[in-house]
Write a protein that holds these residues in place. Sequence first.
Motif, PDB file in Angstrom:
ATOM      1  N   ALA A 118      -6.256  -9.255  -2.112  1.00  0.00           N
ATOM      2  CA  ALA A 118      -4.858  -9.129  -1.929  1.00  0.00           C
ATOM      3  C   ALA A 118      -4.288 -10.429  -1.871  1.00  0.00           C
ATOM      4  O   ALA A 118      -2.996 -10.844  -2.294  1.00  0.00           O
ATOM      5  CB  ALA A 118      -4.583  -8.674  -0.444  1.00  0.00           C
TER       6      ALA A 118
ATOM      7  N   PHE B  22      -9.169  -6.772   1.050  1.00  0.00           N
ATOM      8  CA  PHE B  22      -9.233  -5.474   1.803  1.00  0.00           C
ATOM      9  C   PHE B  22      -9.991  -4.416   0.646  1.00  0.00           C
ATOM     10  O   PHE B  22      -9.504  -3.792  -0.384  1.00  0.00           O
ATOM     11  CB  PHE B  22      -7.964  -4.750   1.924  1.00  0.00           C
ATOM     12  CG  PHE B  22      -6.956  -5.378   2.756  1.00  0.00           C
ATOM     13  CD1 PHE B  22      -7.202  -5.889   4.199  1.00  0.00           C
ATOM     14  CD2 PHE B  22      -6.101  -6.544   2.068  1.00  0.00           C
ATOM     15  CE1 PHE B  22      -6.356  -6.492   4.971  1.00  0.00           C
ATOM     16  CE2 PHE B  22      -5.142  -7.100   2.856  1.00  0.00           C
ATOM     17  CZ  PHE B  22      -5.270  -7.260   4.097  1.00  0.00           C
ATOM     18  N   HIS B  23     -11.148  -3.994   1.570  1.00  0.00           N
ATOM     19  CA  HIS B  23     -12.168  -2.906   0.876  1.00  0.00           C
ATOM     20  C   HIS B  23     -12.424  -3.512  -0.752  1.00  0.00           C
ATOM     21  O   HIS B  23     -12.401  -2.947  -1.741  1.00  0.00           O
ATOM     22  CB  HIS B  23     -11.618  -1.435   0.636  1.00  0.00           C
ATOM     23  CG  HIS B  23     -10.715  -1.184   1.785  1.00  0.00           C
ATOM     24  ND1 HIS B  23     -11.276  -0.914   3.052  1.00  0.00           N
ATOM     25  CD2 HIS B  23      -9.711  -0.975   2.268  1.00  0.00           C
ATOM     26  CE1 HIS B  23     -10.631  -0.615   4.271  1.00  0.00           C
ATOM     27  NE2 HIS B  23      -9.401  -0.565   3.444  1.00  0.00           N
TER      28      HIS B  23
ATOM     29  N   GLU C  56      10.464  -9.753   5.356  1.00  0.00           N
ATOM     30  CA  GLU C  56      11.491  -9.034   4.746  1.00  0.00           C
ATOM     31  C   GLU C  56      12.756  -8.686   5.671  1.00  0.00           C
ATOM     32  O   GLU C  56      13.108  -7.779   5.995  1.00  0.00           O
ATOM     33  CB  GLU C  56      11.164  -7.543   4.264  1.00  0.00           C
ATOM     34  CG  GLU C  56      10.135  -7.768   3.115  1.00  0.00           C
ATOM     35  CD  GLU C  56      10.766  -7.747   1.765  1.00  0.00           C
ATOM     36  OE1 GLU C  56      11.940  -7.534   1.454  1.00  0.00           O
ATOM     37  OE2 GLU C  56       9.977  -7.562   1.018  1.00  0.00           O
TER      38      GLU C  56
ATOM     39  N   LYS D  23     -11.059  -5.500  -2.713  1.00  0.00           N
ATOM     40  CA  LYS D  23      -9.884  -5.705  -3.627  1.00  0.00           C
ATOM     41  C   LYS D  23      -8.897  -6.999  -3.003  1.00  0.00           C
ATOM     42  O   LYS D  23      -8.531  -7.043  -1.885  1.00  0.00           O
ATOM     43  CB  LYS D  23      -8.915  -4.325  -3.580  1.00  0.00           C
ATOM     44  CG  LYS D  23      -7.897  -4.769  -4.863  1.00  0.00           C
ATOM     45  CD  LYS D  23      -6.974  -3.472  -4.833  1.00  0.00           C
ATOM     46  CE  LYS D  23      -5.936  -3.612  -5.941  1.00  0.00           C
ATOM     47  NZ  LYS D  23      -4.951  -4.610  -5.319  1.00  0.00           N
TER      48      LYS D  23
ATOM     49  N   PRO E 238       6.646  -9.584  -6.709  1.00  0.00           N
ATOM     50  CA  PRO E 238       7.068  -8.083  -6.770  1.00  0.00           C
ATOM     51  C   PRO E 238       5.812  -7.370  -5.491  1.00  0.00           C
ATOM     52  O   PRO E 238       5.378  -8.280  -5.084  1.00  0.00           O
ATOM     53  CB  PRO E 238       6.374  -7.695  -8.080  1.00  0.00           C
ATOM     54  CG  PRO E 238       5.519  -9.197  -8.554  1.00  0.00           C
ATOM     55  CD  PRO E 238       6.143 -10.342  -7.461  1.00  0.00           C
ATOM     56  N   SER E 239       6.288  -6.155  -5.332  1.00  0.00           N
ATOM     57  CA  SER E 239       5.588  -5.592  -4.395  1.00  0.00           C
ATOM     58  C   SER E 239       4.043  -5.539  -4.537  1.00  0.00           C
ATOM     59  O   SER E 239       3.825  -5.336  -5.737  1.00  0.00           O
ATOM     60  CB  SER E 239       5.927  -4.020  -4.591  1.00  0.00           C
ATOM     61  OG  SER E 239       5.462  -3.192  -3.537  1.00  0.00           O
ATOM     62  N   GLY E 240       3.597  -5.803  -3.369  1.00  0.00           N
ATOM     63  CA  GLY E 240       2.039  -5.698  -3.791  1.00  0.00           C
ATOM     64  C   GLY E 240       1.367  -7.232  -4.079  1.00  0.00           C
ATOM     65  O   GLY E 240       0.118  -6.948  -4.282  1.00  0.00           O
ATOM     66  N   CYS E 241       2.008  -8.032  -4.410  1.00  0.00           N
ATOM     67  CA  CYS E 241       1.610  -9.215  -4.875  1.00  0.00           C
ATOM     68  C   CYS E 241       0.780 -10.259  -3.910  1.00  0.00           C
ATOM     69  O   CYS E 241       0.240 -11.173  -4.062  1.00  0.00           O
ATOM     70  CB  CYS E 241       2.623 -10.175  -5.435  1.00  0.00           C
ATOM     71  SG  CYS E 241       3.839 -10.809  -4.522  1.00  0.00           S
ATOM     72  N   GLY E 242       0.819  -9.527  -2.508  1.00  0.00           N
ATOM     73  CA  GLY E 242       0.258 -10.355  -1.192  1.00  0.00           C
ATOM     74  C   GLY E 242       1.159 -11.266  -0.353  1.00  0.00           C
ATOM     75  O   GLY E 242       0.480 -12.038   0.206  1.00  0.00           O
ATOM     76  N   LYS E 243       2.408 -10.983  -0.450  1.00  0.00           N
ATOM     77  CA  LYS E 243       3.253 -11.921   0.336  1.00  0.00           C
ATOM     78  C   LYS E 243       2.973 -11.561   1.871  1.00  0.00           C
ATOM     79  O   LYS E 243       2.853 -12.552   2.657  1.00  0.00           O
ATOM     80  CB  LYS E 243       4.590 -11.508  -0.086  1.00  0.00           C
ATOM     81  CG  LYS E 243       5.147 -11.438  -1.374  1.00  0.00           C
ATOM     82  CD  LYS E 243       6.650 -11.163  -1.622  1.00  0.00           C
ATOM     83  CE  LYS E 243       7.039  -9.601  -1.486  1.00  0.00           C
ATOM     84  NZ  LYS E 243       6.305  -8.931  -2.302  1.00  0.00           N
ATOM     85  N   THR E 244       3.067 -10.284   2.334  1.00  0.00           N
ATOM     86  CA  THR E 244       3.094 -10.094   3.539  1.00  0.00           C
ATOM     87  C   THR E 244       1.617 -10.462   4.110  1.00  0.00           C
ATOM     88  O   THR E 244       1.503 -10.909   5.364  1.00  0.00           O
ATOM     89  CB  THR E 244       3.128  -8.530   3.900  1.00  0.00           C
ATOM     90  OG1 THR E 244       4.282  -8.350   3.456  1.00  0.00           O
ATOM     91  CG2 THR E 244       3.022  -8.145   5.252  1.00  0.00           C
ATOM     92  N   THR E 245       0.778 -10.271   3.330  1.00  0.00           N
ATOM     93  CA  THR E 245      -0.759 -10.650   3.640  1.00  0.00           C
ATOM     94  C   THR E 245      -0.849 -12.126   3.984  1.00  0.00           C
ATOM     95  O   THR E 245      -1.362 -12.403   4.827  1.00  0.00           O
ATOM     96  CB  THR E 245      -1.586 -10.136   2.508  1.00  0.00           C
ATOM     97  OG1 THR E 245      -1.727  -8.784   2.545  1.00  0.00           O
ATOM     98  CG2 THR E 245      -3.166 -10.390   3.152  1.00  0.00           C
TER      99      THR E 245
HETATM  100  P1  ATP Z   1       5.479  -5.603  -0.504  1.00  0.00           P
HETATM  101  O1  ATP Z   1       6.535  -6.263  -1.092  1.00  0.00           O
HETATM  102  O2  ATP Z   1       5.353  -4.155  -0.996  1.00  0.00           O
HETATM  103  O3  ATP Z   1       5.154  -5.453   1.066  1.00  0.00           O
HETATM  104  P2  ATP Z   1       3.563  -7.603  -0.513  1.00  0.00           P
HETATM  105  O4  ATP Z   1       3.613  -8.249  -1.730  1.00  0.00           O
HETATM  106  O5  ATP Z   1       4.017  -7.946   0.699  1.00  0.00           O
HETATM  107  O6  ATP Z   1       4.094  -6.368  -0.780  1.00  0.00           O
HETATM  108  P3  ATP Z   1       0.821  -7.147   0.598  1.00  0.00           P
HETATM  109  O7  ATP Z   1       1.438  -6.374   1.696  1.00  0.00           O
HETATM  110  O8  ATP Z   1       0.341  -8.450   1.076  1.00  0.00           O
HETATM  111  O9  ATP Z   1       1.919  -7.062  -0.587  1.00  0.00           O
HETATM  112  O10 ATP Z   1      -0.286  -6.271  -0.046  1.00  0.00           O
HETATM  113  C1  ATP Z   1      -1.229  -6.928  -0.944  1.00  0.00           C
HETATM  114  C2  ATP Z   1      -2.259  -5.941  -1.287  1.00  0.00           C
HETATM  115  O11 ATP Z   1      -2.965  -5.746  -0.246  1.00  0.00           O
HETATM  116  C3  ATP Z   1      -1.732  -4.474  -1.524  1.00  0.00           C
HETATM  117  O12 ATP Z   1      -2.346  -4.132  -2.615  1.00  0.00           O
HETATM  118  C4  ATP Z   1      -1.844  -3.741  -0.497  1.00  0.00           C
HETATM  119  O13 ATP Z   1      -2.035  -2.407  -0.784  1.00  0.00           O
HETATM  120  C5  ATP Z   1      -3.266  -4.298   0.083  1.00  0.00           C
HETATM  121  N1  ATP Z   1      -3.199  -4.368   1.664  1.00  0.00           N
HETATM  122  C6  ATP Z   1      -2.246  -4.989   2.427  1.00  0.00           C
HETATM  123  N2  ATP Z   1      -2.745  -4.843   3.710  1.00  0.00           N
HETATM  124  C7  ATP Z   1      -4.095  -3.835   3.691  1.00  0.00           C
HETATM  125  C8  ATP Z   1      -4.641  -3.351   4.837  1.00  0.00           C
HETATM  126  N3  ATP Z   1      -4.435  -3.796   6.122  1.00  0.00           N
HETATM  127  N4  ATP Z   1      -5.680  -2.593   4.336  1.00  0.00           N
HETATM  128  C9  ATP Z   1      -5.884  -2.247   3.170  1.00  0.00           C
HETATM  129  N5  ATP Z   1      -5.192  -2.870   2.115  1.00  0.00           N
HETATM  130  C10 ATP Z   1      -3.990  -3.672   2.425  1.00  0.00           C
END
Ligand code: ATP
Length: 360
Positions: free
Chosen positions: A18, A13-14, A158, A16, A37-44
């Motif tokens: 994910a 994304f932009h 989650e 960076k 951990p938060s932000g590691c890319g699970k949801t993506t």
């Molecule tokens: P969490 O447990 O906090 O939900 P996560 O492991 O699920 O975190 P993601 O939501 O996949 O993490 O996000 C991974 C990275 O991508 C993060 O740095 C997030 O800010 C970025 N990111 C996710 N979706 C977008 C988007 N639509 N636009 C810009 N950046 C995004």
Amino acid sequence: MSVIRSEGLAKSFHGKRAVAGVDLHVERGVVCALLGPSGCGKTTTLRLIAGFERPDAGRVLVGEKLVAGEGTFVPPERRRIGMVFQDYALFPHLTVESNVGYALGRSPDRTRVSEVLSLVGLERLAGRHPHELSGGEQQRVALARALAPTPEVILLDEPFSNLDAALRMRVRREMREILVEAGVTALFVTHDQEEALSLADRVAVMRDGRVEQEGTPEEVYGRPRTRWVADFLGDAEIVPGTAADGAVECELGRFPIPKELEGTVDVLVRPESVALGAGPAPGRDRSHEGVVVAREYYGHDQLVVVKLASGRRLRSRSMGFPIWHPGDRVRVWIEGPVNALAAEPAAAQATAISAADPGQ
Ligand code: ATP
């Protein structure tokens, strides 16, 4: 057979990253946790599998059918995937029955709706609206709705984060029973180690957009491949040791380990493998004696910090008894699995420890 398969999956994304090359295979009927951990890319990763995001690279197969990558992109509604969102996303103006029926199109099969409501134990509440349900019941409606069209796969983002601690434990157990009874393949995202270990058949531990280790809960917890995974999954004592011929020698004793390790290693001991007994060690060997310096009592168990004769501090986790007090002299021995990892340079260790910080 892998029902969910991702290979080299990447998304930025932009500019960076994910998700930076996720390889994940989930076999039929398995409940798999994507933990990190938060932000590691699970949801993506979950959204890429569901089809809510398009991958920059790599591919996704669901039920051995290519759904993303190599010029293919199958939209979410045609992937035979059921999705349970963090906030459940129920329609407030529809009854439980209609919320579930909605997943089956304009003229839903009533028998199927009753079938899934009975599977999640909500037949009696079919006529209620979401605001008339507890958090746990709303979650079961969301699950019933996802299961109604008999998907190949259920993805859950989650799923327990909106429930309070006591309810979460019960709902987790119920949800696992429902998923197993439905025989569905499930992938759920969580940042909660205990949730992943207790609910899943397999755990994929993610770090910085990649899967760092995948295995059964016992494997990832008991035989972490890296120091980072060891620290992220729970408390770990790391003691320097020397490995040779399938054993490791360190100040806590000599223990069997996998044969492939040789030389300087980090010996990893979980606090529940550190046993304590009253009084000094028999004989003249003082190396396995210690003094209790702190104790945290949690009701179901306790964490006791002991200072060994060498000055090393060790944590010991045990049942809530016997009660230890600071100043007690104790014998210390290892009674459980010991694991060893190739020793990491100090800089890598510092990163590992800060990355595993709770609160992330
Ligand atoms: P969490 O447990 O906090 O939900 P996560 O492991 O699920 O975190 P993601 O939501 O996949 O993490 O996000 C991974 C990275 O991508 C993060 O740095 C997030 O800010 C970025 N990111 C996710 N979706 C977008 C988007 N639509 N636009 C810009 N950046 C995004």
